[in-house]
Motif scaffolding. Structure first.
Motif, mmCIF file in Angstrom:
data_model
loop_
_atom_site.group_PDB
_atom_site.id
_atom_site.type_symbol
_atom_site.label_atom_id
_atom_site.label_comp_id
_atom_site.label_asym_id
_atom_site.label_seq_id
_atom_site.Cartn_x
_atom_site.Cartn_y
_atom_site.Cartn_z
ATOM 1 N N ASP A 1 0.632 -1.236 -0.109
ATOM 2 C CA ASP A 1 -0.026 0.171 0.013
ATOM 3 C C ASP A 1 0.783 1.116 0.045
ATOM 4 N N CYS A 2 2.193 0.954 0.081
ATOM 5 C CA CYS A 2 2.933 2.191 0.391
ATOM 6 C C CYS A 2 3.701 2.720 -0.996
ATOM 7 N N PHE A 3 4.541 3.781 -1.136
ATOM 8 C CA PHE A 3 5.152 4.122 -2.223
ATOM 9 C C PHE A 3 6.583 4.523 -1.735
ATOM 10 N N TRP A 4 7.636 4.065 -2.949
ATOM 11 C CA TRP A 4 8.835 4.480 -2.761
ATOM 12 C C TRP A 4 8.967 6.009 -3.631
ATOM 13 N N VAL A 5 9.436 6.750 -2.979
ATOM 14 C CA VAL A 5 9.550 8.068 -3.746
ATOM 15 C C VAL A 5 11.065 8.697 -3.880
ATOM 16 N N ARG A 6 11.411 9.214 -5.114
ATOM 17 C CA ARG A 6 12.594 9.842 -5.246
ATOM 18 C C ARG A 6 12.738 11.196 -4.873
ATOM 19 N N ALA A 7 13.408 11.756 -4.377
ATOM 20 C CA ALA A 7 13.208 13.117 -4.119
ATOM 21 C C ALA A 7 14.539 13.751 -4.040
ATOM 22 N N ASN A 8 14.561 15.035 -4.805
ATOM 23 C CA ASN A 8 15.969 15.749 -5.058
ATOM 24 C C ASN A 8 16.424 16.509 -3.595
ATOM 25 N N SER A 9 17.452 17.065 -3.970
ATOM 26 C CA SER A 9 17.968 17.738 -2.456
ATOM 27 C C SER A 9 17.100 18.356 -1.929
ATOM 28 N N ALA B 1 15.115 0.656 -4.344
ATOM 29 C CA ALA B 1 14.319 1.641 -4.748
ATOM 30 C C ALA B 1 15.297 2.605 -5.496
ATOM 31 N N GLN B 2 16.532 2.864 -5.167
ATOM 32 C CA GLN B 2 17.286 3.560 -5.954
ATOM 33 C C GLN B 2 17.593 3.158 -7.182
ATOM 34 N N ARG B 3 17.986 1.696 -7.412
ATOM 35 C CA ARG B 3 18.103 0.985 -8.399
ATOM 36 C C ARG B 3 17.062 1.190 -9.653
ATOM 37 N N GLU B 4 15.804 1.290 -9.190
ATOM 38 C CA GLU B 4 14.643 1.577 -10.346
ATOM 39 C C GLU B 4 15.157 2.721 -11.221
ATOM 40 N N HIS C 1 24.471 14.494 -5.509
ATOM 41 C CA HIS C 1 23.468 15.414 -5.513
ATOM 42 C C HIS C 1 22.319 15.465 -4.412
ATOM 43 N N GLY C 2 22.324 14.533 -3.391
ATOM 44 C CA GLY C 2 21.552 14.700 -2.460
ATOM 45 C C GLY C 2 20.215 13.970 -2.761
ATOM 46 N N MET C 3 20.009 13.051 -3.716
ATOM 47 C CA MET C 3 18.760 12.458 -4.216
ATOM 48 C C MET C 3 18.639 11.462 -3.021
ATOM 49 N N GLN C 4 17.363 11.256 -2.462
ATOM 50 C CA GLN C 4 16.830 10.501 -1.428
ATOM 51 C C GLN C 4 15.840 9.229 -2.042
ATOM 52 N N HIS C 5 15.583 8.347 -1.152
ATOM 53 C CA HIS C 5 14.662 7.407 -1.906
ATOM 54 C C HIS C 5 13.949 6.932 -0.436
ATOM 55 N N LEU C 6 12.726 7.520 -0.406
ATOM 56 C CA LEU C 6 11.958 7.265 0.648
ATOM 57 C C LEU C 6 10.645 6.430 0.772
ATOM 58 N N LEU C 7 10.534 5.714 1.791
ATOM 59 C CA LEU C 7 9.188 4.963 1.685
ATOM 60 C C LEU C 7 8.011 5.642 2.471
ATOM 61 N N PRO D 1 0.278 5.802 2.366
ATOM 62 C CA PRO D 1 -0.367 6.267 1.409
ATOM 63 C C PRO D 1 -0.622 7.795 1.475
ATOM 64 N N GLN D 2 -0.832 8.329 3.048
ATOM 65 C CA GLN D 2 -1.457 9.469 3.586
ATOM 66 C C GLN D 2 -0.100 10.450 3.372
ATOM 67 N N GLN D 3 1.068 10.039 3.506
ATOM 68 C CA GLN D 3 2.298 10.786 3.089
ATOM 69 C C GLN D 3 2.538 11.105 1.839
ATOM 70 N N TRP D 4 2.233 10.296 0.940
ATOM 71 C CA TRP D 4 2.342 10.388 -0.565
ATOM 72 C C TRP D 4 1.372 11.288 -0.882
ATOM 73 N N ASP D 5 0.040 11.348 -0.315
ATOM 74 C CA ASP D 5 -0.579 12.361 -0.740
ATOM 75 C C ASP D 5 -0.249 13.928 -0.227
ATOM 76 N N GLU D 6 0.186 13.828 0.738
ATOM 77 C CA GLU D 6 0.585 15.262 1.506
ATOM 78 C C GLU D 6 1.899 15.769 0.879
ATOM 79 N N GLN D 7 2.926 14.825 0.771
ATOM 80 C CA GLN D 7 4.397 15.120 0.455
ATOM 81 C C GLN D 7 4.681 14.907 -1.073
ATOM 82 N N ALA D 8 4.087 13.993 -1.719
ATOM 83 C CA ALA D 8 4.612 13.634 -3.134
ATOM 84 C C ALA D 8 3.758 14.168 -4.076
#
Length: 96
Positions: free
Chosen positions: A17-25, A48-51, A65-71, A74-81
């Motif tokens: 039900d969760c999502f991996w998100v790639r976020a920049n610096s 996730a980074q290998r994706e 370059h400060g890329m992050q890979h965050l799990l 669903p609520q965090q995805w709606d609010e943050q991503a």
């Protein structure tokens, strides 16, 4: 996929039900993928980074370059991503 569970901020969720998100610096989401993508289970930030970055050189550049890979839940995805993908976030406009 088995019913694998994860804890995010003290709450338990099915991993599927969760999502991996790639976020920049700047913290702006620039990519997202489901943990149960295809035949493989994406269970760690490194997986996730290998994706997005298949070579060691690309992964080193990500870290530089400060890329992050965050799990995210669903609520965090709606609010943050989601706002980032719709161009409604408060992050500085950056590339990657």
């Amino acid at each position: 996929m088995a019913d694998l569970m994860v804890q995010i901020d003290g709450k338990t969720y099915p991993l599927a039900d969760c999502f991996w998100v790639r976020a920049n610096s700047q913290g702006c989401a620039v990519g997202s993928v489901r943990p149960d993508l295809g035949d493989d289970l994406i269970a760690t930030p490194q997986q996730a980074q290998r994706e997005w970055s298949s070579t060691k050189r690309q992964r080193a550049s990500d870290e530089k370059h400060g890329m992050q890979h965050l799990l995210l839940s669903p609520q965090q995805w709606d609010e943050q991503a989601k706002p980032c993908f719709y161009g409604r976030c408060s992050h500085r406009m950056t590339v990657g």
